[in-house]
Design an enzyme around this catalytic site. Structure first.
Site, PDB file in Angstrom:
ATOM      1  CE  LYS A 114      47.058  43.281  34.958  1.00 25.13           C
ATOM      2  NZ  LYS A 114      45.970  43.936  35.650  1.00 25.13           N
ATOM      3  CE  LYS A 197      43.968  36.848  36.280  1.00 22.00           C
ATOM      4  NZ  LYS A 197      44.230  37.797  37.328  1.00 22.00           N
ATOM      5  CE  LYS A 200      36.978  43.083  34.390  1.00 15.98           C
ATOM      6  NZ  LYS A 200      37.097  44.039  35.516  1.00 15.98           N
TER       7      LYS A 200
HETATM    8  P1  TYM Z   1      39.908  42.342  38.856  1.00 13.12           P
HETATM    9  O1  TYM Z   1      39.106  43.597  38.768  1.00 13.12           O
HETATM   10  O2  TYM Z   1      40.936  41.587  38.078  1.00 13.12           O
HETATM   11  O3  TYM Z   1      38.666  41.016  39.566  1.00 13.12           O
HETATM   12  C1  TYM Z   1      37.503  41.167  40.396  1.00 13.12           C
HETATM   13  C2  TYM Z   1      37.376  39.957  40.982  1.00 13.12           C
HETATM   14  O4  TYM Z   1      37.400  38.793  40.240  1.00 13.12           O
HETATM   15  C3  TYM Z   1      38.128  37.876  40.783  1.00 13.12           C
HETATM   16  N1  TYM Z   1      38.557  37.216  39.423  1.00 13.12           N
HETATM   17  C4  TYM Z   1      38.683  35.667  39.105  1.00 13.12           C
HETATM   18  N2  TYM Z   1      38.411  34.806  40.029  1.00 13.12           N
HETATM   19  C5  TYM Z   1      38.233  33.583  39.517  1.00 13.12           C
HETATM   20  N3  TYM Z   1      38.757  33.148  38.248  1.00 13.12           N
HETATM   21  C6  TYM Z   1      39.162  34.068  37.300  1.00 13.12           C
HETATM   22  N4  TYM Z   1      39.572  34.052  36.300  1.00 13.12           N
HETATM   23  C7  TYM Z   1      39.007  35.702  38.015  1.00 13.12           C
HETATM   24  N5  TYM Z   1      39.428  36.798  37.117  1.00 13.12           N
HETATM   25  C8  TYM Z   1      39.201  37.740  38.265  1.00 13.12           C
HETATM   26  C9  TYM Z   1      39.528  38.504  41.291  1.00 13.12           C
HETATM   27  O5  TYM Z   1      40.262  37.668  42.175  1.00 13.12           O
HETATM   28  C10 TYM Z   1      38.538  39.520  42.009  1.00 13.12           C
HETATM   29  O6  TYM Z   1      38.337  39.254  43.328  1.00 13.12           O
HETATM   30  N6  TYM Z   1      42.948  44.202  42.165  1.00 13.12           N
HETATM   31  C11 TYM Z   1      41.706  43.893  41.966  1.00 13.12           C
HETATM   32  C12 TYM Z   1      40.704  44.839  42.521  1.00 13.12           C
HETATM   33  C13 TYM Z   1      40.736  45.541  43.667  1.00 13.12           C
HETATM   34  C14 TYM Z   1      40.314  44.807  45.010  1.00 13.12           C
HETATM   35  C15 TYM Z   1      40.663  45.794  46.061  1.00 13.12           C
HETATM   36  C16 TYM Z   1      39.941  43.589  45.389  1.00 13.12           C
HETATM   37  C17 TYM Z   1      41.197  46.775  44.174  1.00 13.12           C
HETATM   38  N7  TYM Z   1      40.947  47.155  45.066  1.00 13.12           N
HETATM   39  C18 TYM Z   1      40.520  45.511  47.212  1.00 13.12           C
HETATM   40  C19 TYM Z   1      39.747  43.409  46.746  1.00 13.12           C
HETATM   41  C20 TYM Z   1      39.842  44.417  47.605  1.00 13.12           C
HETATM   42  C21 TYM Z   1      41.512  43.313  40.745  1.00 13.12           C
HETATM   43  O7  TYM Z   1      42.283  43.689  39.701  1.00 13.12           O
HETATM   44  O8  TYM Z   1      40.480  42.455  40.600  1.00 13.12           O
END
Ligand code: TYM
Length: 335
Positions: A114, A197, A200
């Site tokens: 990022k 991947k 968004k």
């Molecule tokens: P985020 O918002 O990017 O994504 C949320 C969840 O979706 C999963 N994910 C995917 N899984 C499979 N294939 C994909 N292309 C894909 N894109 C997203 C992510 O692995 C995630 O589980 N940092 C985290 C949010 C967060 C979090 C936490 C998660 C903040 N605090 C504590 C777990 C525990 C994030 O940006 O996820």
């Protein structure tokens, strides 16, 4: 079991979020035993690490909450809330900032991706983001964290922070949280590029299926997904060098609740001209009802907001004893 996970409030949920994370959240909620808790939160504080339009962020928080409810999160059984309403996350994050090492954060691939070449211009929040993520799970003494594979490294960091904190302060406060990653859909890839991947932040909307997409958009995105001219083989091994084909088979298997090998044994020898319409029908059948529930829930945003507020009260009560124990452990006077 104390199950905790979160999702950033930046834009719509897509199929990667759904298959990688949300579907597992729902499955874990549905098999909850007495005494276990599920906490799912909207990571609005994490969203601030890149500039957000304030009005859009506020709207996204409600829309994402409604999407999670539409996908099966039941606010009577799971605790659903937005992170900003539970200050214990930020407070513990600051304390853990004394434990986490700069070298650990420097190794985070998400930070490297990022920030890119412009590290000096990246926000401080983007760098310390994984410390807040560690606090998110440790503040509830989480045992299981259902996430997609891309979050595994952040979870490993949370475990390192927990171990160092427990050792440095001679306490057994934080259990080590276990990442739960779906075996058949660890990472859903872009429909336009099998090496990236589904995300968004991809500028092309054709790269992802959003949970809000209508049936025609879903079918058209699948029809136009990048593939190759070869027929499907009968084992996953034979797809090792065909990233786009592997991705569509992964999506089919995950949506249908089957293994990828089972899907291949049905479609072996057929080309994408036959496979894509079947995948489109399946995706519409599985995602259409979620979108319809979402549309209904968005008619009453005040009700969604009220449920989030109730969730935050419950979460704050669960977080308070751990935050207090961490404050005691490091010698803070907070009364
Ligand atoms: P985020 O918002 O990017 O994504 C949320 C969840 O979706 C999963 N994910 C995917 N899984 C499979 N294939 C994909 N292309 C894909 N894109 C997203 C992510 O692995 C995630 O589980 N940092 C985290 C949010 C967060 C979090 C936490 C998660 C903040 N605090 C504590 C777990 C525990 C994030 O940006 O996820």
């Amino acid at each position: 079991m104390r199950i905790v996970s979160g999702i950033q409030t930046t834009g719509n949920l897509h199929l990667g979020n759904y298959l990688g994370a949300i579907r597992q959240w729902v499955a874990m909620q549905d098999t909850l035993q007495p005494g276990d808790d599920c906490l799912f939160f909207l990571a609005d504080l994490h969203a601030l690490t890149v500039h957000q339009d304030p009005k859009a962020l506020a709207a996204a928080t409600i829309e994402l909450a409604a999407t999670l409810m539409a996908a099966g999160i039941d606010t009577d059984r799971s605790i659903l809330f937005n992170q900003a309403r539970v200050p214990a996350h930020s407070e513990l994050s600051w304390i853990l900032g004394g434990t986490a090492r700069v070298g650990w954060l420097n190794r985070m691939t998400q930070w490297k991706d990022k920030a890119g070449k412009n590290r000096e211009g990246a926000s401080v929040g983007l760098f310390t983001y994984p410390v807040l993520q560690a606090a998110d799970v440790l503040v509830y003494q989480a045992t299981h964290v259902p996430v997609g594979e891309d979050q595994k490294q952040h979870l490993e960091l949370a475990r390192d922070i927990a171990t160092k904190f427990n050792t440095d302060f001679g306490v057994e406060l934080f259990p080590l949280p276990e990442p739960i990653i779906p075996a058949e859909a660890p990472r859903i890839m872009s429909l336009r590029d099998g090496s990236a991947k589904m995300s968004k932040s991809d500028p092309s909307d054709m790269s992802r299926i959003n949970l809000i997409d209508d049936d025609d958009a879903i079918a058209s995105k699948i029809r136009k997904a990048k593939t190759d001219p070869e027929p499907l083989p009968d084992t996953m091994d034979a797809l090792a060098d065909r990233a786009e084909a592997r991705n569509l088979v992964t999506i089919y298997a995950a949506l249908d609740g089957r293994t990828r090998d089972a899907v291949l044994s049905e479609f072996a020898g057929q080309g994408f001209g036959a496979f894509k319409p079947r995948l489109a029908d399946l995706a519409v059948a599985k995602l259409g009802p979620i979108r319809d529930r979402l549309t209904r829930l968005l008619d009453d945003r005040a009700e969604v907001a009220a449920r989030l507020r109730k969730g935050a009260d419950k979460a704050q009560a669960l977080a308070a004893p751990t935050l207090r124990a961490a404050q005691d452990a490091v010698g803070l006077q907070v009364d």
